[in-house]
Design a protein around this motif. Structure first.
Motif, PDB file in Angstrom:
ATOM      1  N   ASP A  50       0.808  -1.229   0.000  1.00 13.66           N
ATOM      2  CA  ASP A  50       0.000   0.000   0.000  1.00 13.66           C
ATOM      3  C   ASP A  50       0.841   1.280   0.000  1.00 13.66           C
ATOM      4  OD1 ASP A  50      -2.480  -1.364   0.110  1.00 13.66           O
ATOM      5  OD2 ASP A  50      -2.220  -1.678   2.260  1.00 13.66           O
ATOM      6  N   TYR A  51       1.964   1.239   0.693  1.00 12.96           N
ATOM      7  CA  TYR A  51       2.757   2.484   0.812  1.00 12.96           C
ATOM      8  C   TYR A  51       4.207   2.139   1.154  1.00 12.96           C
ATOM      9  CZ  TYR A  51       2.766   2.031   5.909  1.00 12.96           C
ATOM     10  OH  TYR A  51       2.988   1.582   7.176  1.00 12.96           O
ATOM     11  N   PHE A  52       5.070   3.135   1.038  1.00 10.07           N
ATOM     12  CA  PHE A  52       6.489   2.942   1.378  1.00 10.07           C
ATOM     13  C   PHE A  52       6.783   3.476   2.777  1.00 10.07           C
ATOM     14  CE2 PHE A  52       7.061   3.117  -3.308  1.00 10.07           C
ATOM     15  CZ  PHE A  52       7.771   1.931  -3.457  1.00 10.07           C
ATOM     16  N   LEU A  90      14.070   0.639   2.740  1.00 10.20           N
ATOM     17  CA  LEU A  90      12.839   1.181   2.148  1.00 10.20           C
ATOM     18  C   LEU A  90      11.881   0.002   2.081  1.00 10.20           C
ATOM     19  CD1 LEU A  90      11.379   3.582   0.768  1.00 10.20           C
ATOM     20  CD2 LEU A  90      12.113   2.595  -1.418  1.00 10.20           C
ATOM     21  N   TRP A  91      10.868   0.056   2.918  1.00  7.15           N
ATOM     22  CA  TRP A  91       9.987  -1.094   3.094  1.00  7.15           C
ATOM     23  C   TRP A  91       8.623  -0.840   2.454  1.00  7.15           C
ATOM     24  CZ3 TRP A  91      10.913  -1.370   9.117  1.00  7.15           C
ATOM     25  CH2 TRP A  91      12.212  -1.818   9.357  1.00  7.15           C
ATOM     26  N   PRO A  92       8.195  -1.736   1.590  1.00  3.23           N
ATOM     27  CA  PRO A  92       6.821  -1.654   1.101  1.00  3.23           C
ATOM     28  C   PRO A  92       5.903  -2.289   2.145  1.00  3.23           C
ATOM     29  CG  PRO A  92       7.997  -3.444   0.014  1.00  3.23           C
ATOM     30  CD  PRO A  92       8.940  -2.866   1.020  1.00  3.23           C
ATOM     31  N   THR A  98       0.956  -4.855   8.481  1.00  6.08           N
ATOM     32  CA  THR A  98       1.775  -5.995   8.056  1.00  6.08           C
ATOM     33  C   THR A  98       2.493  -5.617   6.765  1.00  6.08           C
ATOM     34  OG1 THR A  98       0.021  -7.006   6.733  1.00  6.08           O
ATOM     35  CG2 THR A  98       0.114  -7.612   9.070  1.00  6.08           C
ATOM     36  N   TRP A  99       3.285  -6.546   6.243  1.00 12.22           N
ATOM     37  CA  TRP A  99       4.002  -6.234   5.017  1.00 12.22           C
ATOM     38  C   TRP A  99       4.308  -7.508   4.235  1.00 12.22           C
ATOM     39  CZ3 TRP A  99       6.061  -5.486   9.952  1.00 12.22           C
ATOM     40  CH2 TRP A  99       7.084  -6.350  10.342  1.00 12.22           C
ATOM     41  N   PRO A 100       4.437  -7.348   2.919  1.00 13.58           N
ATOM     42  CA  PRO A 100       4.859  -8.492   2.111  1.00 13.58           C
ATOM     43  C   PRO A 100       6.372  -8.640   2.207  1.00 13.58           C
ATOM     44  CG  PRO A 100       4.575  -6.589   0.713  1.00 13.58           C
ATOM     45  CD  PRO A 100       4.239  -6.134   2.114  1.00 13.58           C
ATOM     46  N   ALA A 101       6.890  -9.802   1.896  1.00 16.31           N
ATOM     47  CA  ALA A 101       8.343 -10.007   1.892  1.00 16.31           C
ATOM     48  C   ALA A 101       8.684 -11.086   0.884  1.00 16.31           C
ATOM     49  CB  ALA A 101       8.831 -10.412   3.280  1.00 16.31           C
ATOM     50  N   CYS A 102       9.868 -10.969   0.295  1.00 18.19           N
ATOM     51  CA  CYS A 102      10.388 -11.997  -0.613  1.00 18.19           C
ATOM     52  C   CYS A 102       9.361 -12.314  -1.708  1.00 18.19           C
ATOM     53  CB  CYS A 102      10.708 -13.275   0.167  1.00 18.19           C
ATOM     54  SG  CYS A 102      11.807 -13.020   1.574  1.00 18.19           S
ATOM     55  N   CYS A 103       9.053 -11.296  -2.518  1.00 14.48           N
ATOM     56  CA  CYS A 103       7.933 -11.449  -3.453  1.00 14.48           C
ATOM     57  C   CYS A 103       8.267 -12.235  -4.712  1.00 14.48           C
ATOM     58  CB  CYS A 103       7.380 -10.077  -3.818  1.00 14.48           C
ATOM     59  SG  CYS A 103       6.502  -9.344  -2.426  1.00 14.48           S
ATOM     60  N   THR A 104       9.534 -12.247  -5.106  1.00 14.95           N
ATOM     61  CA  THR A 104       9.908 -13.075  -6.262  1.00 14.95           C
ATOM     62  C   THR A 104      11.184 -13.815  -5.889  1.00 14.95           C
ATOM     63  OG1 THR A 104      11.416 -11.508  -7.319  1.00 14.95           O
ATOM     64  CG2 THR A 104       9.058 -11.278  -7.827  1.00 14.95           C
ATOM     65  N   ARG A 105      11.613 -14.702  -6.741  1.00 10.63           N
ATOM     66  CA  ARG A 105      12.840 -15.447  -6.442  1.00 10.63           C
ATOM     67  C   ARG A 105      14.061 -14.804  -7.088  1.00 10.63           C
ATOM     68  NH1 ARG A 105      12.290 -19.668  -3.501  1.00 10.63           N
ATOM     69  NH2 ARG A 105      14.322 -20.505  -4.070  1.00 10.63           N
ATOM     70  N   LYS A 106      13.914 -13.529  -7.479  1.00 13.57           N
ATOM     71  CA  LYS A 106      15.068 -12.851  -8.087  1.00 13.57           C
ATOM     72  C   LYS A 106      16.164 -12.674  -7.037  1.00 13.57           C
ATOM     73  CE  LYS A 106      12.957 -10.456 -11.893  1.00 13.57           C
ATOM     74  NZ  LYS A 106      11.645  -9.801 -11.785  1.00 13.57           N
ATOM     75  N   PHE A 142      18.132  -6.961   1.441  1.00 16.01           N
ATOM     76  CA  PHE A 142      17.246  -5.801   1.270  1.00 16.01           C
ATOM     77  C   PHE A 142      16.508  -5.866  -0.046  1.00 16.01           C
ATOM     78  CE2 PHE A 142      20.569  -4.170   4.114  1.00 16.01           C
ATOM     79  CZ  PHE A 142      19.766  -4.005   5.220  1.00 16.01           C
ATOM     80  N   TRP A 143      17.262  -6.211  -1.069  1.00 14.35           N
ATOM     81  CA  TRP A 143      16.618  -6.311  -2.377  1.00 14.35           C
ATOM     82  C   TRP A 143      15.669  -7.506  -2.408  1.00 14.35           C
ATOM     83  CZ3 TRP A 143      14.517  -5.011  -6.596  1.00 14.35           C
ATOM     84  CH2 TRP A 143      14.312  -5.929  -7.618  1.00 14.35           C
ATOM     85  N   GLU A 144      16.154  -8.648  -1.961  1.00 12.90           N
ATOM     86  CA  GLU A 144      15.326  -9.854  -2.074  1.00 12.90           C
ATOM     87  C   GLU A 144      14.072  -9.757  -1.202  1.00 12.90           C
ATOM     88  OE1 GLU A 144      17.893 -13.165  -1.271  1.00 12.90           O
ATOM     89  OE2 GLU A 144      19.105 -12.791  -3.054  1.00 12.90           O
ATOM     90  N   LYS A 145      14.255  -9.247   0.014  1.00 14.90           N
ATOM     91  CA  LYS A 145      13.133  -9.227   0.951  1.00 14.90           C
ATOM     92  C   LYS A 145      12.153  -8.081   0.669  1.00 14.90           C
ATOM     93  CE  LYS A 145      12.522  -9.476   5.988  1.00 14.90           C
ATOM     94  NZ  LYS A 145      13.265  -9.381   7.248  1.00 14.90           N
ATOM     95  N   HIS A 146      12.705  -6.898   0.472  1.00 11.71           N
ATOM     96  CA  HIS A 146      11.832  -5.721   0.322  1.00 11.71           C
ATOM     97  C   HIS A 146      11.791  -5.186  -1.113  1.00 11.71           C
ATOM     98  CE1 HIS A 146      11.550  -5.689   4.638  1.00 11.71           C
ATOM     99  NE2 HIS A 146      12.859  -5.599   4.751  1.00 11.71           N
ATOM    100  N   GLY A 147      12.931  -5.206  -1.792  1.00 13.30           N
ATOM    101  CA  GLY A 147      13.004  -4.644  -3.144  1.00 13.30           C
ATOM    102  C   GLY A 147      12.113  -5.385  -4.121  1.00 13.30           C
TER     103      GLY A 147
END
Ligand code: 5GP
Length: 278
Positions: A50-52, A90-92, A98-106, A142-147
């Motif tokens: 929803d927001y940063f 920088l957390w989405p 709550t928050w999403p984490a690790c959204c893709t396997r990149k 940071f990238w994998e979890k939040h980016g």
């Protein structure tokens, strides 16, 4: 013939539905939301954030936790240790707290951000030893979890880090507080409401603070997806109430000056250990 094609069509439809429910069909590629939330392994994908939330850390407080030094811990840089709020992440986030984490396997690839490493070392340093938790092992949490979860807005890895640095420089919390008279001190205590007001006046949005033993440890500023400032979410609701925005902080709080650790400090009792041991 018509009956056969009708049967074929309904079989094909049934296959698509089953395949989709098993996740055999990628219903949504990262960053392109079409509203069907089915992941690669049948796991529901996390819905878009929803927001940063730009989480900043205050080294003067955070570094007091340092028990061992290592080269990756910026608290151990002696006179070169950070003396401004540094980036935690920088957390989405979601509006419900709550928050999403690790959204893709990149995976994180340091080469992609090689031109950003100097400012990242300075303004987004680790303030501890050891690796932060990551999604699939390895570095670059940071990238994998939040980016990866920010990707619908910030795009690829390089742009995630660049965007974070740009937002951090544009909304300079250390400068705002210093100009309002809230300077690092090991003796002063400042009114929590005054600190929150200084940020509200500068950015027209309410920050969220976290304290440890009465000292500011984290300060969060929040943004809509277009990076216009907005109130941070407190608990399960968004609040513009100055005091409830800072429930872990007392009414008078300190902003401790950094006490030199490690390099260059002969008095220091802190021992050095190889990176990643702790
Ligand atoms: P801590 O326990 O230090 O507050 O958080 C540990 C880790 O959890 C953080 O480094 C961050 O990755 C994640 N985390 C904590 N709070 C939040 C939050 O409000 N939003 C998001 N996206 N992640 C968070």
């Amino acid at each position: 013939m018509a009956v056969l094609s009708a049967k074929l069509a309904s079989a094909a439809l049934a296959f698509i539905l089953v395949a989709a429910s098993l996740g055999l069909i990628e219903a949504r590629e990262a960053g392109i939301g079409i509203g069907i939330e089915i992941g690669a392994r049948g796991k529901p994908r996390q819905r878009e954030f929803d927001y940063f939330n730009l989480a900043l850390q205050w080294p003067g407080t955070y570094c007091q936790r340092t028990r061992h030094c290592c080269s990756s811990n910026a608290c151990c840089r002696g006179s070169n240790s950070p003396s401004v709020f540094t980036i935690h992440g920088l957390w989405p986030d979601y509006n419900d707290g709550t928050w999403p984490a690790c959204c893709t396997r990149k995976h994180f690839d340091e080469k992609e951000i090689s031109t950003l490493l100097d400012p990242l070392e300075k303004y987004w340093p680790s303030l501890s030893c050891g690796n932060p938790s990551s999604c699939h092992g390895g570095k670059g949490s940071f990238w994998e979890k939040h980016g990866t979860c920010s990707a619908p807005v910030t795009g690829d890895e390089y742009n995630y880090f660049l965007t974070t640095l740009n937002v951090y420089f544009k909304y300079n919390v250390t400068k705002v507080l210093n100009e309002a008279g809230y300077v690092p001190s090991n003796t002063e205590k400042y009114p929590l409401g005054g600190i929150v007001s200084a940020i509200q006046n500068a950015f027209h949005a309410t920050p969220k603070l976290a304290c440890r033993n009465g000292a500011v440890e984290e300060l969060h500023i929040c943004f809509y997806k277009d990076f216009k400032p907005r109130d941070c979410v407190v608990g399960s609701s968004s609040s513009s109430d100055v005091l409830s925005s800072s429930n872990s902080c007392p009414n008078y709080i300190s902003l401790p000056a950094y006490a030199s650790l490690g390099a260059g400090n002969a008095e220091s009792k802190i021992s050095w250990v190889p990176d990643d041991v702790l």
